[in-house]
Design an enzyme around this catalytic site. Structure first.
Site, short mmCIF file in Angstrom:
data_model
loop_
_atom_site.label_atom_id
_atom_site.label_comp_id
_atom_site.label_asym_id
_atom_site.label_seq_id
_atom_site.Cartn_x
_atom_site.Cartn_y
_atom_site.Cartn_z
N ARG A 83 5.73 5.85 3.58
CA ARG A 83 6.65 5.57 2.49
C ARG A 83 7.90 6.44 2.63
O ARG A 83 7.79 7.67 2.74
CB ARG A 83 5.96 5.90 1.17
CG ARG A 83 6.69 5.38 -0.04
CD ARG A 83 5.96 5.83 -1.27
NE ARG A 83 4.73 5.08 -1.45
CZ ARG A 83 4.45 4.44 -2.58
NH1 ARG A 83 5.28 4.48 -3.60
NH2 ARG A 83 3.34 3.79 -2.71
N THR A 86 13.63 6.25 -0.77
CA THR A 86 13.65 4.91 -1.38
C THR A 86 12.26 4.46 -1.84
O THR A 86 12.15 3.47 -2.58
CB THR A 86 14.15 3.87 -0.35
OG1 THR A 86 13.20 3.85 0.73
CG2 THR A 86 15.52 4.23 0.20
N ASP A 132 -8.04 10.00 -3.00
CA ASP A 132 -7.33 9.58 -1.79
C ASP A 132 -8.35 9.11 -0.75
O ASP A 132 -9.12 9.91 -0.21
CB ASP A 132 -6.50 10.74 -1.24
CG ASP A 132 -5.62 10.29 -0.08
OD1 ASP A 132 -6.17 9.77 0.92
OD2 ASP A 132 -4.39 10.44 -0.16
N ASP A 182 -8.11 10.80 2.80
CA ASP A 182 -8.59 12.18 2.80
C ASP A 182 -10.10 12.23 2.70
O ASP A 182 -10.77 13.04 3.37
CB ASP A 182 -7.97 12.97 1.64
CG ASP A 182 -6.56 13.44 1.96
OD1 ASP A 182 -6.17 13.38 3.15
OD2 ASP A 182 -5.84 13.85 1.03
N1 URA Z 1 -4.24 5.48 -2.15
C1 URA Z 1 -5.42 6.13 -2.30
O1 URA Z 1 -6.03 6.56 -1.32
N2 URA Z 1 -5.90 6.28 -3.55
C2 URA Z 1 -5.28 5.80 -4.65
O2 URA Z 1 -5.80 5.98 -5.77
C3 URA Z 1 -4.05 5.14 -4.46
C4 URA Z 1 -3.55 4.98 -3.21
#
Ligand code: URA
Length: 209
Positions: free
Chosen positions: A104, A108, A200, A203
């Protein structure tokens, strides 16, 4: 308008609860994601065409069915999408696997593609784009656009968990793409995380933080 299918089989719901639990460590998280991906693939491939073949059992000759050699392609979005690939390949070992990498732009906030590699026969394949967390929908939409621009015509999107905001983006931008989810959650929070979600996904899959 894309159809949205929530694949809420009891086994998927059960495993997803443990995936969501913050106490679930990397090894178990990975195993559970792999298992849920396989269970989801079972449903997603429900419309695969069949062909009739003749087999001789030890008792009699019979006309039976096998999958009609439909060419499939999986496209995990890097990096969290990788966690769902092996579970699908266990059921569909002949599928080819492409990859799309996006980040990302910090200014922007638009997704920028940094890596794309697809099977050479894109136009002949049906694709399943894999994005475990459909949050804003920005990455999934950009990945779908990218593979459409390279000739893909039939695309399904497969996610573990989605926010309504992400689903709407795909429905608006890719009404031809059906969406398959293990769960449709409440919303996105101010940090772009799905609530309640699972944190995440990248992760948790790879043990980074
Ligand atoms: N990406 C993720 O890994 N978790 C989220 O909650 C949103 C985007």
């Amino acid at each position: 308008m894309s159809n949205v299918y929530v694949l809420d089989h009891p086994l998927i719901q059960h495993k997803l609860t443990y995936i969501r639990d913050e106490r679930t460590g990397t090894k178990e998280f990975r195993e559970l994601v792999d298992e849920v991906a396989g269970l989801m693939a079972f449903e997603i491939t429900r419309d695969l065409p069949l062909q009739e073949v003749t087999v001789k059992t030890p008792v009699a000759e019979a006309t039976m069915k096998t999958i009609a050699g439909k060419k499939l392609g999986l496209v995990p979005i890097l990096r969290a999408g990788l966690g769902m690939v092996d579970g699908i390949l266990k059921l569909i070992p002949a599928a080819k696997v492409g990859h799309v990498g996006l980040y990302r732009d910090p200014e922007t906030l638009t997704p920028i593609e940094y890596y794309v590699k697809l099977p050479s026969d894109v136009e002949e394949r049906d694709f399943i784009v894999i994005d475990p967390m459909l949050a804003t929908g920005g990455s999934a939409s950009a990945a779908i656009t990218s593979i459409k621009n390279r000739g893909a015509k039939n695309i399904k999107l497969m996610c573990l968990v989605a926010a309504p905001e992400g689903v709407k983006v795909i429905q608006d931008e890719h009404p031809d793409v059906d969406i398959f989810l293990a769960a449709l959650d409440e919303k996105l929070n101010d940090h772009g995380y799905i609530v309640p979600g699972l944190g995440d996904a990248g992760d948790r899959l790879f043990g980074t933080k």
